[in-house]
Write a protein that holds these residues in place. Structure first.
Motif, PDB file in Angstrom:
ATOM      1  N   UNK A 159       0.826 -13.356  19.654  1.00 54.16           N
ATOM      2  CA  UNK A 159      -0.094 -12.677  18.744  1.00 54.16           C
ATOM      3  C   UNK A 159      -0.846 -13.688  17.873  1.00 54.16           C
ATOM      4  N   UNK A 160      -0.144 -14.729  17.440  1.00 48.03           N
ATOM      5  CA  UNK A 160      -0.804 -15.774  16.657  1.00 48.03           C
ATOM      6  C   UNK A 160      -1.856 -16.496  17.486  1.00 48.03           C
ATOM      7  N   UNK A 161      -1.620 -16.630  18.777  1.00 48.55           N
ATOM      8  CA  UNK A 161      -2.611 -17.255  19.666  1.00 48.55           C
ATOM      9  C   UNK A 161      -3.916 -16.463  19.665  1.00 48.55           C
ATOM     10  N   UNK A 162      -3.832 -15.137  19.734  1.00 48.13           N
ATOM     11  CA  UNK A 162      -5.047 -14.322  19.703  1.00 48.13           C
ATOM     12  C   UNK A 162      -5.753 -14.440  18.349  1.00 48.13           C
ATOM     13  N   UNK A 163      -4.968 -14.504  17.267  1.00 51.27           N
ATOM     14  CA  UNK A 163      -5.569 -14.709  15.945  1.00 51.27           C
ATOM     15  C   UNK A 163      -6.233 -16.076  15.855  1.00 51.27           C
ATOM     16  N   UNK A 164      -5.642 -17.080  16.500  1.00 52.90           N
ATOM     17  CA  UNK A 164      -6.220 -18.424  16.543  1.00 52.90           C
ATOM     18  C   UNK A 164      -7.597 -18.389  17.206  1.00 52.90           C
ATOM     19  N   UNK A 165      -7.696 -17.696  18.328  1.00 50.06           N
ATOM     20  CA  UNK A 165      -8.977 -17.601  19.032  1.00 50.06           C
ATOM     21  C   UNK A 165     -10.033 -16.917  18.173  1.00 50.06           C
ATOM     22  N   UNK A 166      -9.621 -15.889  17.453  1.00 52.50           N
ATOM     23  CA  UNK A 166     -10.577 -15.193  16.584  1.00 52.50           C
ATOM     24  C   UNK A 166     -11.050 -16.102  15.462  1.00 52.50           C
ATOM     25  N   UNK A 167     -10.141 -16.886  14.892  1.00 55.12           N
ATOM     26  CA  UNK A 167     -10.533 -17.810  13.823  1.00 55.12           C
ATOM     27  C   UNK A 167     -11.552 -18.831  14.328  1.00 55.12           C
TER      28      UNK A 167
END
Length: 357
Positions: A184-192
């Motif tokens: 889930x943090x990986x997807x948030x990383x991509x959004x950032x």
């Protein structure tokens, strides 16, 4: 008898497409292997002089390509003609494709190159994705940007090669099946990265430095990070996984903190005296759900001290890795693993009876 020089004047029978962020050496090795050749035989068949081997240099701490192959302009043209792939496409897929510095017209027109370690962090890509894209089980070395170290589809984290006593540690990937918060943090990383670009890169770099500082000095009340190490290692060699996968262990907190920093840039550069509280400490403790982070002793005097700029990938400005150049003779991975008691597998020896056969 020496093997006859292959005739490679025609186009490749088995065209090989490069993977995104692949190393030059890996791409040419796969191209040669598809035609049952070695890389040296492939270059000889293309009438490319054998690359000069540059002496090994002091490498930046972290995973790096052991040896990269840099071809000059003329050699790159011959490879492009042989594969049938335009040079522009090769340059787009291979970050170091144009890394050779041609010195004068004579050097550029004589096909050749050099072999030397790369300054860019390199890891082996997701093994499942590699099989799907190449049809081979052999690992492919790639300069993956930090936001692509996680494969959300197959739930793996690329560690990169680590060595201890000049032997490779037998772990190249982390399995994330039991830690969905990392995915889930990986997807948030991509959004950032999509929203903030280089600002997100800088914020994540600083956040990673802070979370690593906290991981090393966390109180005994901290339970989440050791628990993640146990889940990643499936209950085995927890201390070793705390070192090998330290970025993955703190990754969810790193991304949460980076989102906070990128939205409050003024908080990143505040200066306080040692032990002096700051409103930002309370905000971080509440965002990460850790009361002990309200204690100012867990923070450096200057948060900007943790910002580290590292070489970035050509044409991929948001790709980074927050490793820093150590002092001469200092090898953090080796020292930590040695202190943990990790013993590499013993070298295979041949018994007298086997030699007699």
């Amino acid at each position: 008898m020496p093997r006859a020089l292959p005739d490679l004047s025609h186009q490749a029978l088995f065209p090989i497409r490069p993977l995104a962020f692949e190393t030059n050496a890996s791409f040419l090795e796969r191209l040669a292997r598809a035609h049952r050749l070695t890389t040296t035989e492939l270059l000889d068949g293309l009438r490319i002089r054998r690359p000069k081997i540059s002496p090994d240099r002091q490498r930046i701490h972290g995973p790096h390509a052991p040896t990269e192959l840099y071809l000059n302009a003329s050699a790159r043209t011959r490879v492009s003609q042989y594969t049938g792939i335009p040079e522009a496409h090769l340059a787009h897929a291979l970050p170091c494709w144009q890394g050779h510095q041609d010195r004068g017209p004579a050097t550029a027109t004589r096909p050749g190159g050099t072999m030397r370690p790369s300054d860019l962090p390199a890891v082996t890509g997701c093994p499942h994705c590699t099989i799907a894209r190449t049809g081979q089980t052999r690992p492919v070395l790639r300069y993956l940007p930090h936001q692509h170290l996680v494969c959300g589809r197959h739930r793996t984290w690329a560690l990169g090669p680590h060595t201890l006593q000049d032997m490779t540690v037998p772990h190249t990937h982390v399995l994330l099946h039991k830690t969905p918060e990392i995915v889930l943090a990986h997807h948030a990383h991509l959004r950032l990265v999509r929203r903030w670009g280089p600002d997100a890169d800088e914020a994540i770099t600083q956040a990673a430095g802070l979370t690593e500082h906290w991981r090393r000095h966390a109180p005994k009340a901290e339970r989440i990070w050791p628990a993640r190490a146990r889940l990643i290692g499936n209950g085995k060699d927890t201390s070793m996984w705390e070192v090998l996968a330290r970025e993955a262990i703190t990754y969810p907190e790193t991304i949460t903190l980076a989102g906070l920093l990128v939205r409050r840039p003024s908080a990143r550069y505040h200066r306080t005296r040692p032990g002096q509280p700051h409103p930002f400490h309370e905000v971080v403790a509440r965002s990460l759900n850790r009361r002990w982070l309200q204690d100012p002793t867990y923070y450096p005097e200057d948060l900007s001290h943790f910002i580290r700029h590292t070489p970035r990938h050509p044409d991929h400005p948001t790709a980074y890795r927050h490793h820093t150049k150590p002092t001469p003779g200092h090898r953090p991975d080796t020292i930590e693993l040695t202190q943990l008691g990790y013993q590499p597998p013993p070298p295979q020896t041949t018994s007298r009876r086997q030699r007699a056969r």
